[in-house]
Design an enzyme around this catalytic site. Structure first.
Site, PDB file in Angstrom:
ATOM      1  N   LYS A  42       4.922  43.208  32.518  1.00  0.00           N
ATOM      2  CA  LYS A  42       4.924  44.289  33.506  1.00  0.00           C
ATOM      3  C   LYS A  42       3.551  44.952  33.604  1.00  0.00           C
ATOM      4  CE  LYS A  42       9.391  44.066  34.442  1.00  0.00           C
ATOM      5  NZ  LYS A  42       9.956  43.845  35.792  1.00  0.00           N
ATOM      6  N   LYS A  43       2.807  44.974  32.500  1.00  0.00           N
ATOM      7  CA  LYS A  43       1.486  45.600  32.504  1.00  0.00           C
ATOM      8  C   LYS A  43       0.419  44.725  33.167  1.00  0.00           C
ATOM      9  CE  LYS A  43       1.917  48.765  28.578  1.00  0.00           C
ATOM     10  NZ  LYS A  43       3.368  48.721  28.445  1.00  0.00           N
ATOM     11  N   LEU A  44       0.757  43.531  33.575  1.00  0.00           N
ATOM     12  CA  LEU A  44      -0.166  42.729  34.364  1.00  0.00           C
ATOM     13  C   LEU A  44      -0.284  43.245  35.790  1.00  0.00           C
ATOM     14  CD1 LEU A  44       0.783  39.141  33.129  1.00  0.00           C
ATOM     15  CD2 LEU A  44      -1.275  40.449  32.585  1.00  0.00           C
ATOM     16  N   ASP A  95       1.058  44.340  23.758  1.00  0.00           N
ATOM     17  CA  ASP A  95       2.411  44.011  24.212  1.00  0.00           C
ATOM     18  C   ASP A  95       2.582  42.515  24.447  1.00  0.00           C
ATOM     19  OD1 ASP A  95       3.581  46.488  24.083  1.00  0.00           O
ATOM     20  OD2 ASP A  95       3.049  47.060  26.110  1.00  0.00           O
TER      21      ASP A  95
END
Length: 757
Positions: free
Chosen positions: A222-224, A268
């Protein structure tokens, strides 16, 4: 870790030192050594274990040491018992569930409603007893049930409190319900010899490890998101004192980009893998522990950081507690969990080395073993699918996908709200009015979710009938900025939400799209903010063609101007009914104390900004500075003239025995008191801070216990007279003076129903 062992997620059983000593006294017959393949050394199992369903079930039910699982069970139950009075809200339950008052609530299913207050205390009591039972391993299955059922009931009862870690707690409790986590260091083991220190199936560990792996890895995926990679999601976090060491070698901007965002992304994405392998696990434990300890100071996330710390040892060898306990002196080992090797269990499948060691034949697969394997596979598949199931639950999608909670998109989206207006219209008379945002509810989170806005509008339409408003229509005009973008509308302000259609499985048509094409403007907006002085404020607005913003400029705000950055707008001064058309680069001065409307007349979205100075606040700061200088002159003897009576309180910082105080002096004294309190806390010693922390937690648990006792007494014996009940609640509310926080500054009232700069 020692040679000859396999990976922690593997299935080979490592013996405790005591069992090794006993085995060393026996004469072993020489035999051919069986080479260990690279897959078993790396992954803990052979490829043949995956060659068929039978072999796979045998793999998941191989006997595994219960020690690490028992330690996790104890820690999880303890942390949940601490969490219930705090983040679950037991200490403030009477403030959340108000008997006799009509309040708009936001359950996942509309038929869910809270019980009366005293019964809600009973629900929380059952949940707390369940958590304590899990911790102690006492009536373990029943305790898990007593915790899980009330927990999910409370969780589903209020979507406004949803977050990732609360969702994770419910998942872990649900998993423990089906596991044999009471086989080590449990009261059940003391009562039942068959459960005491007995093997558990491997899938007990597999399920927990996979769950934690998913939490890390999906959070990294999701942090991409471009906002996170470019450093916009948590742009203000680098100011925190925890990042001071990094700011010694990096600028604040680079600290945010490389350490906060880059470091969070890499951790993460890699934490689950690094914890999995022997070679990388030690360094992973260091970084993961440091990461969660930082999070415990950066965010108000309750027991989440400590729960994640408690899950990290699950990736180590299952017998690590035995090796640790064996290092203690014999006198202490009597008080600690067992260090002896575990006994066989009928729930595991023995074969190969285990069959020879235990002197028994291979156990056939039973229904219990097959169900355990099926449950593991289905649960893992469901957890991998849910974070990407938004194409099904389209009604919950807004600018971000899905309900916040099961997607593991932690800290990726930061929102700020500039303006929330709720307009009602009487369907019969046509009368129009405005409601205070948040009326009849205790939460503000509904502003960001279409499903909650629909529930809120439905609730308001029912409550407004009590105020002689017939067939009310409800309109929402909510302006939000996500990750430092322009403030823009989230919902169509022309749609009556009461009659608007909403379905959990269909796209919500009255949600306005996020203007992602304007995202590159964020660099320019930051440059504009950097050029402003400390007294000048700016608000960036983007609006859709055909819509307009109605705004009110407070009389406190002088030198307020509107600058057009893109598109074309028409500005109407309501009092004079004059229109001014602005092209890109134009600006207009706005009169204070007046309403104005900004119409977007271009074919593309308009972008503009308000720049203003709070002249009242600036003048007040000047007065504060003069009073501070005067106070210092009197104290050091340079001021010889006597102070007038209205200024005498600034010397002793007290308003006692003063009949009339100048409002500026009173505000000055309040601010000085707050500054002194904050300075006192910053300069407090470690012992003082620890004492304050313990005192604060003590009163939280004290109030939880007393209010629970009052409610349970009410259920058993009936409610006492109102005077007695008020005295009991007052006693429960009693706090020591040092626990109370300094009062916040008074806020100026706002014009209802209008946006105000």
């Amino acid at each position: 870790m020692g040679p000859g062992r396999v990976h922690a997620a593997g299935t080979q059983l490592s013996e405790s030192p005591a069992s090794q000593k006993r085995r060393s006294n026996k004469k072993e017959e020489p035999g051919p050594s069986t080479p260990c393949s690279w897959t078993k050394r790396l992954l803990g199992f052979e490829w043949a274990d995956l060659s068929s369903w039978h072999h796979f079930v045998c793999l998941l039910n191989r006997p595994t040491d219960p020690a690490a699982l028992g330690i996790f069970r104890f820690l999880f139950g303890l942390l949940m018992a601490l969490d219930i009075p705090q983040e679950r809200g037991l200490s403030q339950l009477d403030h959340k569930y108000l008997d006799g008052l009509k309040v708009c609530r936001f359950p996942l299913f509309n038929f869910l409603e809270p019980l009366p207050l005293d019964w809600m205390y009973l629900v929380y009591t059952v949940m707390l007893l369940g958590a304590l039972g899990i911790m102690l391993g006492c009536f373990y299955r029943l305790s898990c049930l007593l915790f899980v059922v009330p927990y999910w009931y409370v969780f589903l009862l209020d979507k406004t409190t949803w977050n990732n870690h609360s969702y994770l707690y419910g998942l872990l409790g649900f998993q423990l319900l089906f596991m044999n986590a009471n086989r080590y260091w449990s009261i059940d083991g003391l009562w039942n010899p068959q459960k005491r220190n007995a093997h558990v199936p491997l899938w007990n560990y597999t399920l927990l490890r996979t769950q934690i792996f998913i939490v890390y890895f999906i959070a990294g995926i999701k942090k991409l998101d471009a906002d996170w990679v470019e450093g916009y999601s948590m742009s203000s976090l680098a100011h925190h004192w925890l990042f001071s060491p990094f700011r010694l070698v990096l600028s604040e901007e680079m600290t945010s980009l490389l350490v906060v965002h880059g470091g969070g992304l890499m951790l993460d994405l890699t934490a689950g893998y690094l914890l999995f392998f022997d070679a990388t696990r030690p360094i992973a434990l260091v970084f993961v522990s440091y990461f969660h300890c930082m999070n415990s100071q950066l965010f108000s996330i309750g027991m989440f950081s400590y729960t994640m710390l408690a899950t990290s040892p699950l990736f180590c060898y299952p017998d690590w507690p035995r090796h640790l306990i064996a290092k203690f002196p014999a006198c202490f080992q009597r008080l600690l969990p067992l260090s002896e090797a575990p006994q066989p269990s009928q729930e595991c499948v023995y074969g190969g080395a285990g069959q020879q060691r235990l002197g028994r034949g291979a156990q056939k697969l039973g229904l219990r073993q097959k169900l355990g394997a099926i449950f593991t596979v289905l649960y893992v598949l469901e957890q991998l699918f849910l974070p990407y199931s938004h194409f099904i639950t389209q009604g919950y999608n807004n600018w971000t996908n899905g309900l916040y909670g099961y997607s593991w998109d932690m800290m990726v989206h930061a929102r700020s709200h500039q303006h929330v207006k709720i307009t009602y219209r009487d369907g019969l008379t046509g009368e129009v009015g405005y409601l205070n945002p948040g009326v009849f509810t205790q939460s503000r989170r509904w502003r960001d979710h279409a499903d909650m806005v629909k529930q809120y509008a439905t609730c308001l339409s029912q409550l407004l009938h009590n105020y002689n408003i017939s067939e009310p229509e409800i309109y929402f005009d909510i302006w939000v900025s996500i990750n430092d973008r322009f403030q823009q509308r989230l919902f169509d302000p022309h749609v009556d939400i009461v009659k608007a259609e909403w379905s959990p499985f269909q796209k919500t048509t009255w949600v306005k799209p996020l203007l992602v094409d304007l995202s590159p403007w964020r660099t320019k907006l930051q440059e504009i903010e950097d050029t402003l002085d400390n007294q000048t404020e700016v608000v960036f607005i983007a609006d859709f063609p055909g819509l307009h913003l109605e705004n009110f400029v407070s009389e406190d705000l002088g030198n307020t101007s509107l600058h057009l950055l893109k598109g074309e707008v028409a500005v109407e001064i309501v009092s004079t009914q004059k229109n001014h058309t602005l092209q890109e680069g134009d600006r207009i001065q706005l009169p204070p104390g007046k309403y104005h409307k900004v119409f977007t007349v271009s074919q593309e979205p308009s972008c503009y900004m308000y720049m203003y100075v709070n002249t009242t606040e600036a003048a007040l700061e000047q007065n504060f500075t003069r009073l501070q200088e005067l106070r210092e002159k009197v104290q050091n003897g340079t001021e010889t003239e006597p102070l007038p009576p209205e200024l005498q309180p600034i010397l002793d910082s007290s308003m006692e025995n003063v009949t009339q105080v100048d409002p500026v002096v009173e505000a000055f004294l309040r601010r000085q008191w707050r500054m002194e309190e904050l300075q006192k806390r910053r300069n407090a010693t470690l012992a003082e801070r620890f004492h304050r922390f313990i005192a604060k937690k003590y009163f939280v648990f004290r109030r939880s216990l007393l209010m629970t006792w009052i409610s349970l007494r009410n259920l058993l014996l009936g409610r006492p007279p109102l005077e007695q009940l008020a005295q009991e609640v007052a006693y429960a509310n009693m706090q020591h003076e040092e626990v109370r926080t300094p009062s916040s500054p008074d806020t100026m009232p706002k014009q209802p129903g209008r946006s105000e700069l």
